[in-house]
Scaffold this active site. Sequence first.
Site: not given
Length: 321
Positions: A39-40, A35, A163, A60, A42
């Site tokens: 900015g990242v 996924g 989050d 990540k 995984v």
Amino acid sequence: MDTSQSSAGSSRRDRPGAGPVSIAIPNSPFMQKLGCGTGVSVYLMKRSPRGLSRSPWAIKKISSKCNRSQQSLYRDRLREEAKILRDLQHPNIVGYRALTEAPDGSLCLAMEFGGEKSLNDLIEERRERGLGPFPARNIFQVALSMARGLKYLHCDKKLLHGDIKSPNVVVRGDFEAVKICDVGVSLPLDENMTVSDPRLCYVGTEPWKPREALEEGGIITDRADIFAFGLTLWEMMTLSIPHLDLGPGSGDEEDSLDEDGFDEDAFYAALGTRPALNLEELGPSHQPLIDLFSVCTSPDPKKRPSAARILQVLEGMEPPL
């Protein structure tokens, strides 16, 4: 990765504040992408050198598409997430493994591989197949696991996740294990379960934000996570994103925002409120979970239950068949 590297990495990564360890991370094309986020990306890193069987890791990695200033920002965020995650140990929180660098020099956070898919992936798949709401037993499993993880964060570690949403919940198999991930925007709670440091800012993600996080000067407590927790259960009952109308076969959140028919004013006006449920699609076994969703999404944070209270109720319930 050879045994000597693993041993050295293990001893060093257990020290708070330790820098990146020396662990061989394959180039991105040689890992399965699980996924991506802001900015990242995984990836799944399989770890079976010389015929040994080892648990896979989730890696990540900062996206190579980021410019220099973004790279610096995301490196800082990844280091902060590693610092927080290193101090957490719970069966319903994805575990820390190492902070290291990829062959291209980009910083990588190695974590426990919590599951094949995120809860959001499963919701999207079910929506695309037109299957309707998840069975009550699956929603109960997610609610119970998340409540355990949130109680640990709030009560034991005095930490607000900040989050909570379906993309930040990973699932293994047929809901055999459910774990909360992505603690990079977590905030410390004081003895009153409040984010009292004025320098800190609640980040969250808009569709899951409670009203107090949308208001200037709103007081953020552990109940901000509870509001988002309630909306995560709602996602499983509606197969949608809060305040976005995603019908069967529709795309993801970004696609929906590009549609000509999207009512931006209505979306922002709805943020922080309790979205409606189509009760005709839900059976009697869903009722306790509907009630839980309702109380968790109260507009008044003081009327939302604590994670400890939610866990107490769920553990006292007979799981749906």
